[in-house]
Scaffold this motif. Structure first.
Motif, PDB file in Angstrom:
ATOM      1  N   SER A 193      45.886  69.336  14.002  1.00 22.07           N
ATOM      2  CA  SER A 193      47.089  69.502  13.390  1.00 22.07           C
ATOM      3  C   SER A 193      47.929  68.470  14.194  1.00 22.07           C
ATOM      4  CB  SER A 193      47.398  69.766  12.486  1.00 22.07           C
ATOM      5  OG  SER A 193      46.523  69.153  11.168  1.00 22.07           O
ATOM      6  N   ARG A 228      66.571  76.480   3.022  1.00 24.39           N
ATOM      7  CA  ARG A 228      65.321  76.737   2.643  1.00 24.39           C
ATOM      8  C   ARG A 228      64.637  77.660   1.961  1.00 24.39           C
ATOM      9  NH1 ARG A 228      61.177  76.900   6.045  1.00 24.39           N
ATOM     10  NH2 ARG A 228      60.917  77.519   8.320  1.00 24.39           N
ATOM     11  N   ASN A 229      65.013  78.611   3.040  1.00 28.41           N
ATOM     12  CA  ASN A 229      64.217  80.028   2.951  1.00 28.41           C
ATOM     13  C   ASN A 229      64.612  81.645   2.022  1.00 28.41           C
ATOM     14  OD1 ASN A 229      61.539  81.227   3.692  1.00 28.41           O
ATOM     15  ND2 ASN A 229      62.092  80.330   6.428  1.00 28.41           N
ATOM     16  N   MET A 283      66.871  80.372  -0.678  1.00 33.69           N
ATOM     17  CA  MET A 283      67.656  79.742  -2.044  1.00 33.69           C
ATOM     18  C   MET A 283      66.634  78.598  -2.908  1.00 33.69           C
ATOM     19  SD  MET A 283      71.909  79.089  -1.469  1.00 33.69           S
ATOM     20  CE  MET A 283      72.198  77.405  -0.457  1.00 33.69           C
ATOM     21  N   PRO A 284      65.389  78.980  -2.780  1.00 35.47           N
ATOM     22  CA  PRO A 284      64.732  77.866  -3.472  1.00 35.47           C
ATOM     23  C   PRO A 284      64.882  77.664  -4.549  1.00 35.47           C
ATOM     24  CG  PRO A 284      63.349  80.920  -3.105  1.00 35.47           C
ATOM     25  CD  PRO A 284      64.774  80.495  -2.347  1.00 35.47           C
ATOM     26  N   PHE A 290      58.825  69.960   5.520  1.00 33.81           N
ATOM     27  CA  PHE A 290      58.071  70.888   5.103  1.00 33.81           C
ATOM     28  C   PHE A 290      57.555  70.140   3.799  1.00 33.81           C
ATOM     29  CE2 PHE A 290      60.273  73.965   7.895  1.00 33.81           C
ATOM     30  CZ  PHE A 290      59.504  73.715   9.462  1.00 33.81           C
ATOM     31  N   THR A 291      57.895  70.161   3.036  1.00 38.76           N
ATOM     32  CA  THR A 291      57.091  69.591   1.926  1.00 38.76           C
ATOM     33  C   THR A 291      56.861  67.688   2.015  1.00 38.76           C
ATOM     34  OG1 THR A 291      59.597  69.563   1.079  1.00 38.76           O
ATOM     35  CG2 THR A 291      57.987  70.852   0.173  1.00 38.76           C
ATOM     36  N   ASN A 292      57.504  67.125   2.740  1.00 43.94           N
ATOM     37  CA  ASN A 292      57.509  65.763   2.908  1.00 43.94           C
ATOM     38  C   ASN A 292      56.120  65.943   3.983  1.00 43.94           C
ATOM     39  OD1 ASN A 292      58.856  64.640   0.593  1.00 43.94           O
ATOM     40  ND2 ASN A 292      60.345  65.011   1.637  1.00 43.94           N
ATOM     41  N   PRO A 336      53.992  68.081   6.205  1.00 41.92           N
ATOM     42  CA  PRO A 336      53.728  69.461   6.613  1.00 41.92           C
ATOM     43  C   PRO A 336      53.293  69.334   7.774  1.00 41.92           C
ATOM     44  CG  PRO A 336      52.548  68.526   4.263  1.00 41.92           C
ATOM     45  CD  PRO A 336      53.079  67.835   4.516  1.00 41.92           C
ATOM     46  N   GLU A 337      52.524  68.856   8.341  1.00 44.99           N
ATOM     47  CA  GLU A 337      51.981  68.891   9.663  1.00 44.99           C
ATOM     48  C   GLU A 337      52.819  69.206  10.635  1.00 44.99           C
ATOM     49  OE1 GLU A 337      51.521  65.979   8.237  1.00 44.99           O
ATOM     50  OE2 GLU A 337      49.878  66.295   6.816  1.00 44.99           O
ATOM     51  N   GLN A 351      54.881  71.061  10.851  1.00 42.86           N
ATOM     52  CA  GLN A 351      55.212  72.423  10.463  1.00 42.86           C
ATOM     53  C   GLN A 351      54.087  73.373  11.965  1.00 42.86           C
ATOM     54  OE1 GLN A 351      55.548  74.766   7.047  1.00 42.86           O
ATOM     55  NE2 GLN A 351      57.165  75.791   7.994  1.00 42.86           N
ATOM     56  N   HIS A 352      53.264  72.717  12.229  1.00 45.48           N
ATOM     57  CA  HIS A 352      52.423  73.537  12.946  1.00 45.48           C
ATOM     58  C   HIS A 352      53.081  73.124  14.280  1.00 45.48           C
ATOM     59  CE1 HIS A 352      48.597  73.860  10.638  1.00 45.48           C
ATOM     60  NE2 HIS A 352      48.995  71.993  10.445  1.00 45.48           N
ATOM     61  N   SER A 406      56.501  75.008  14.246  1.00 44.42           N
ATOM     62  CA  SER A 406      56.902  76.982  13.745  1.00 44.42           C
ATOM     63  C   SER A 406      55.746  77.830  15.185  1.00 44.42           C
ATOM     64  CB  SER A 406      55.615  77.488  12.920  1.00 44.42           C
ATOM     65  OG  SER A 406      54.168  76.993  13.571  1.00 44.42           O
ATOM     66  N   ARG A 407      55.754  77.037  16.099  1.00 50.03           N
ATOM     67  CA  ARG A 407      55.195  76.946  17.652  1.00 50.03           C
ATOM     68  C   ARG A 407      56.174  76.890  18.733  1.00 50.03           C
ATOM     69  NH1 ARG A 407      49.187  76.597  19.426  1.00 50.03           N
ATOM     70  NH2 ARG A 407      48.976  77.035  17.024  1.00 50.03           N
ATOM     71  N   ASN A 451      61.952  81.199  12.238  1.00 49.24           N
ATOM     72  CA  ASN A 451      62.329  80.829  11.072  1.00 49.24           C
ATOM     73  C   ASN A 451      63.346  82.321  10.393  1.00 49.24           C
ATOM     74  OD1 ASN A 451      61.108  82.998  10.380  1.00 49.24           O
ATOM     75  ND2 ASN A 451      59.892  82.015   8.229  1.00 49.24           N
ATOM     76  N   THR A 465      60.825  82.738   1.863  1.00 53.57           N
ATOM     77  CA  THR A 465      60.346  81.721   1.123  1.00 53.57           C
ATOM     78  C   THR A 465      59.177  81.258   1.658  1.00 53.57           C
ATOM     79  OG1 THR A 465      62.077  81.011   0.038  1.00 53.57           O
ATOM     80  CG2 THR A 465      60.228  79.861  -0.017  1.00 53.57           C
ATOM     81  N   ARG A 514      66.502  86.464  -6.500  1.00 57.00           N
ATOM     82  CA  ARG A 514      68.364  85.628  -6.726  1.00 57.00           C
ATOM     83  C   ARG A 514      68.317  86.146  -8.610  1.00 57.00           C
ATOM     84  NH1 ARG A 514      70.640  82.922  -3.299  1.00 57.00           N
ATOM     85  NH2 ARG A 514      70.989  81.098  -5.130  1.00 57.00           N
ATOM     86  N   ARG A 563      50.077  69.355  -5.136  1.00 58.84           N
ATOM     87  CA  ARG A 563      49.880  68.957  -4.323  1.00 58.84           C
ATOM     88  C   ARG A 563      47.597  69.153  -4.107  1.00 58.84           C
ATOM     89  NH1 ARG A 563      52.790  68.015   0.438  1.00 58.84           N
ATOM     90  NH2 ARG A 563      54.272  68.943  -0.155  1.00 58.84           N
TER      91      ARG A 563
END
Lengths: 286, 595
Positions: free
Chosen positions: A2, A159-160, A162-163, A171-173, A175-176, A178-179, A182-183, A187, B54, B65, B478
């Motif tokens: 990926s 995003r980390n 206030m979930p 990343f939700t739309n 996800p790839e 993030q590979h 994250s390298r 975060n 998260t 929270r 998902r």
């Protein structure tokens, strides 16, 4: 794998953007870009480029060390940032539509890489060395100061933090991706936003040296604005990070332009700018 | 909390008043100043909740929270601070630098005797998951000691009394018990719905049921927890989550297989009833470490000595540094005597034979590797503090004896273990179930990704077989949409808890904690933050045979019922309760410590 797929995509798309933009800029500039100056420019800015290169390599190499050091001595300012600006990013995300998400995701990944690499190509082809030198110095300052800030401050993005209120739209739309991210990043490294600072740096340089490439100015401006908004829209950065990024960009460009003038300015006014006696915003206004 | 700076601030203000008004420094005035400084002024009660971002845990931050918003509604200024898992554990478990934390309790606290190290006052100063709350209660101590020495009805009554005590005094508030959600690749082979991914034995079952392919067969796990790629030390407190990977690398004397404690590294364990009980342990023949050294009874004896005191100091002069991670187990063992290469006699501490079996589940470590780790840990040759190298070493490469051996790691990215050919568990004479005796995989790989969504997508893309760490409820659609992946939902034994640092002002007051707990609606948290993939509970032993009926959830928390309904806090009731506890309100803010 990926990661490889994502990387290939980025390289391909950015290449296409480069070719398209070269065409557009040449058309808007109304003249041929001079290739002859390439070798000369490269020779002139060699040392600066080497410093930037070393900084980039070091950035990658000490990333792990930086994170460890950051947890040892850094200040966790996530709560303070949230107290400062509240739910601004959540409000911004209330405007989200699938089209906007697609646009900003594209800008955040592809547009950003393009925005950073294109000026180097553009200015390297120009007959004045100063824009290229200023760009390299400004990039180096961005990375250098950014690295120091990342060690001094630990902060998680909205995003980390206030979930529920803020979605991790990128990343939700997609996800790839993030590979890849994250390298190249952690975060906890969100203050300041280097995405913003580098993009705004590019835009400010485009203003400063608009005589060198007039066609580039509108593209750079729209691009930088889009990247800055994208970092917040996608839930990755706080407004505070973006504002700090803009400050960092202004500082870097001011220093970069001055260094370029001092080092490479030969008194002749090749691109229609003159050396500014005053520092500060005066540099960008011209 | 600001309470530490209370007195100096008052002194300062008095001095300022004296200085500013050009006051005549008469004796009467100074007398008055002394009188004034004797009184404390009221201070607002403020808290900070430390928890995970998260990316590292799908719910912890949202739970924190939600709790903070209830606390704020009751007039307590509360902020939330996220930090990396390793850092959170370092700050809250090792350095006790916290007021409140939201974390998941480790699996081991489902075993009633494990509550000894979690809550006995003897461990209030000890590091790791040993009473991180600093909870001290003589009734609880007494009940804990009683359950250790008894069996049957008496043990049950001791445990029930213990659980009622902690439900009332609330060293921690159990927020919710989540279901563990995972994505698994259907075509991989195992009957995923029946596997238990919480233990090394569960992974052995996966390895046994995996669909063998032509070439090398690799069980690929994708995880959001990168700690195992940088540290494989079974004793390192802040790096261990479930102990699955270290459990595959190291063998204990006995493992729990299908719910029964079964001799593993030992061929036989003969319990001798007595006072105290003892056991004659016989090891399997021809067991070697991954570096081909022979594993002998001396290694086992060494391990128990090391866990009890990692300095291995034998005089009483030096302070002992026991392994926090296995303190509960090692405290059950009094002495281990080597009989010959394969046999040893274990003398247990004063405890019932029903309890002591737990002591046999610690990982056995090689003496020839760990003997050198008993010195005080040093950085660049300079000793730092009193902790031993054994507790802080990253232990890479690890030398174990388990069914899987370490091959390589890329820090923060990946880890690869390979099956050990001819491991004793695969011998015919060992008589283990087929799925242990005939493993189908050659290797196990762990890939680290940034968040649970990416982990799920990696499985959906067929690039991993299962998400090793549990993912959030938001990823369920998902997983459902993916054709290659299937959804695994299992009840977990690791509740989210709101831990209180009872060493701090206000939090040292059980009535105050009891009132705080009543600001939390556990049912609402489960329904809204975890989308219903959870169940509310009162104590950590919920669902076990040791749980008292009167603590069962019946539409509400029987011990500390929520002030309000459906997540909506009844502010007046909450304020009234705090007033009754001796607190006051100023402009809607809870204040304490007044005249």
């Amino acid at each position: 794998m990926s990661l490889l797929t994502v990387l290939t995509n980025v390289v391909a798309v950015v290449l296409v953007l480069h070719l398209l933009s070269l065409g557009v800029v040449r058309r808007l500039a109304g003249r041929e870009l001079r290739r002859g100056s390439l070798r000369e420019n490269v020779r002139a800015v060699g040392p600066t480029a080497a410093v930037l290169g070393v900084l980039l390599v070091a950035n990658g190499a000490v990333r792990d060390v930086g994170v460890e050091l950051s947890w040892l001595i850094g200040l966790n300012i996530t709560g303070a940032i949230h107290a400062l600006e509240g739910a601004f990013v959540a409000d911004l995300q209330a405007l989200a539509t699938p089209e906007l998400t697609a646009y900003f995701s594209f800008v955040y990944v592809f547009g950003y890489v393009f925005l950073l690499t294109f000026p180097i190509v553009l200015y390297a082809l120009h007959d004045d060395t100063r824009p290229l030198a200023a760009t390299l110095v400004a990039y180096a300052l961005n990375y250098g100061i950014g690295l120091v800030c990342y060690v001094l401050f630990v902060a998680y993005g909205p995003r980390n933090f206030m979930p529920g209120a803020v979605e991790s739209l990128l990343f939700t739309n997609w996800p790839e991706v993030q590979h890849l991210t994250s390298r190249v990043n952690e975060n906890t490294n969100v203050f300041p936003s280097l995405h913003t600072s580098l993009s705004v740096t590019v835009a400010l340089l485009a203003v400063r040296y608009r005589a060198a490439a007039p066609g580039w100015l509108p593209i750079a401006t729209v691009g930088a604005a889009s990247v800055s908004v994208a970092t917040m829209y996608l839930g990755i950065h706080w407004l505070t990070d973006v504002l700090a990024g803009i400050l960092l960009a202004a500082f870097s460009v001011a220093v970069g332009a001055r260094v370029a003038d001092d080092e490479h300015g030969d008194g002749t006014d090749a691109i229609g700018t003159e050396r500014a006696p005053g520092a500060g915003l005066e540099q960008f206004r011209r | 909390m600001g309470s530490e700076s209370r007195l100096p601030a008052d002194r300062r203000s008095v001095l300022a008043a004296l200085g500013s008004g050009a006051t005549v420094f008469g004796a009467g005035c100074l007398q008055r100043a002394r009188n004034l400084t004797g009184w404390r002024s009221t201070q607002p009660v403020t808290f900070r909740i430390k928890t995970l971002p998260t990316d590292a845990d799908p719910y912890a931050l949202a739970l924190a929270r939600e709790v903070a918003s209830w606390f704020r509604a009751a007039g307590i200024e509360t902020t939330v601070l996220p930090m990396a898992e390793q850092e959170l554990m370092r700050q809250s478990l090792l350095r006790t630098e916290f007021e409140l934390f939201v974390m998941r309790l480790p699996e081991k606290f489902r075993e009633p005797d494990a509550l000894t190290t979690l809550l006995h006052s003897r461990f209030a100063d000890a590091p790791g998951w040993q009473n991180p709350f600093g909870y001290t209660n003589l009734d609880a101590d007494e009940a804990i000691e009683r359950q250790r020495r008894s069996a049957g009805a008496e043990r049950r009554s001791a445990l029930e009394s213990l659980q009622r005590t902690i439900a009332r005094t609330q060293p921690f508030t159990l927020l919710t018990v989540p279901d563990d959600i995972r994505a698994a690749r259907s075509a991989a082979g195992p009957n995923w719905q029946a596997t238990d991914l919480r233990s090394p034995v569960g992974y052995l079952r996966l390895a046994g049921e995996y669909e063998r392919s032509g070439e090398e067969t690799v069980l690929r796990v994708v995880s959001t927890d990168r700690r195992a790629t940088t540290n494989l030390n079974p004793l390192a407190v802040e790096f261990r989550r479930s102990g699955v990977l270290t459990g595959l690398l190291y063998d204990p004397l006995a493992r729990r297989i299908d719910g029964r404690l079964t001799p593993w590294l030992a061929t036989s364990i003969d319990l001798v009833d007595g006072d105290p009980p003892a056991a004659r342990v016989t090891l399997r023949e021809d067991v070697t470490w991954h570096d081909d050294e022979a594993l002998t009874a001396a290694d086992v004896a060494f391990t128990y000595d090391l866990l009890a005191d990692t300095t291995l100091g034998d005089d009483d002069e030096d302070a002992e540094v026991p392994s926090p991670e296995y303190r509960g187990q090692s405290s059950l063992v009094d002495d281990v005597a080597v009989v010959d290469d394969r046999r040893l006699d274990v003398t247990f501490a004063d405890a019932d034979r029903g309890v002591v079996g737990r002591a046999l589940t610690v990982p056995i470590l090689p003496e020839h590797v760990w003997r050198d780790r008993t010195d005080t840990a040093a950085i660049g040759g300079i000793p730092v503090g009193t902790v031993t190298e054994a507790l802080v070493s990253n232990n890479i490469p690890p030398v174990g004896s388990g069914p899987f051996a370490y091959v390589r790691n890329t820090p923060r990215e990946s880890l690869r273990l390979e099956r050990v050919d001819g491991h004793f568990s695969t011998r015919e004479t060992a008589e283990f179930p087929d799925w242990i005796a005939e493993p189908a995989v050659d290797a196990l790989s762990v890939q680290v990704v940034g968040s649970d969504v990416t982990a799920v997508e990696t499985v959906a893309d067929g690039e991993a077989d299962v998400t090793g760490t549990a993912v959030g409820a938001a990823t369920v659609p998902r997983i459902g949409r993916s054709e290659a992946a299937e959804l695994l939902v299992r009840r977990s034994d690791r509740p989210y808890v709101l831990g209180y640092n009872t060493r701090r002002t206000h939090l040292d007051n059980p009535r105050f904690r009891n009132t705080l707990a009543r600001l939390v609606d556990e049912q609402f948290l489960g329904d809204h933050v975890l989308d219903g993939y959870a169940r509310p509970a009162v104590g950590p032993l919920q669902g076990t045979e040791w749980y008292p009926d009167d603590l069962e959830w019946d539409g509400g928390n029987p011990a500390v019922p929520f002030f309000g309904r459906e997540g909506e806090l009844n502010v007046d009731a909450a304020r009234e309760a705090f007033r009754e506890a001796g607190y006051q309100y100023e402009d809607g803010t809870l204040v304490g410590g007044g005249p």
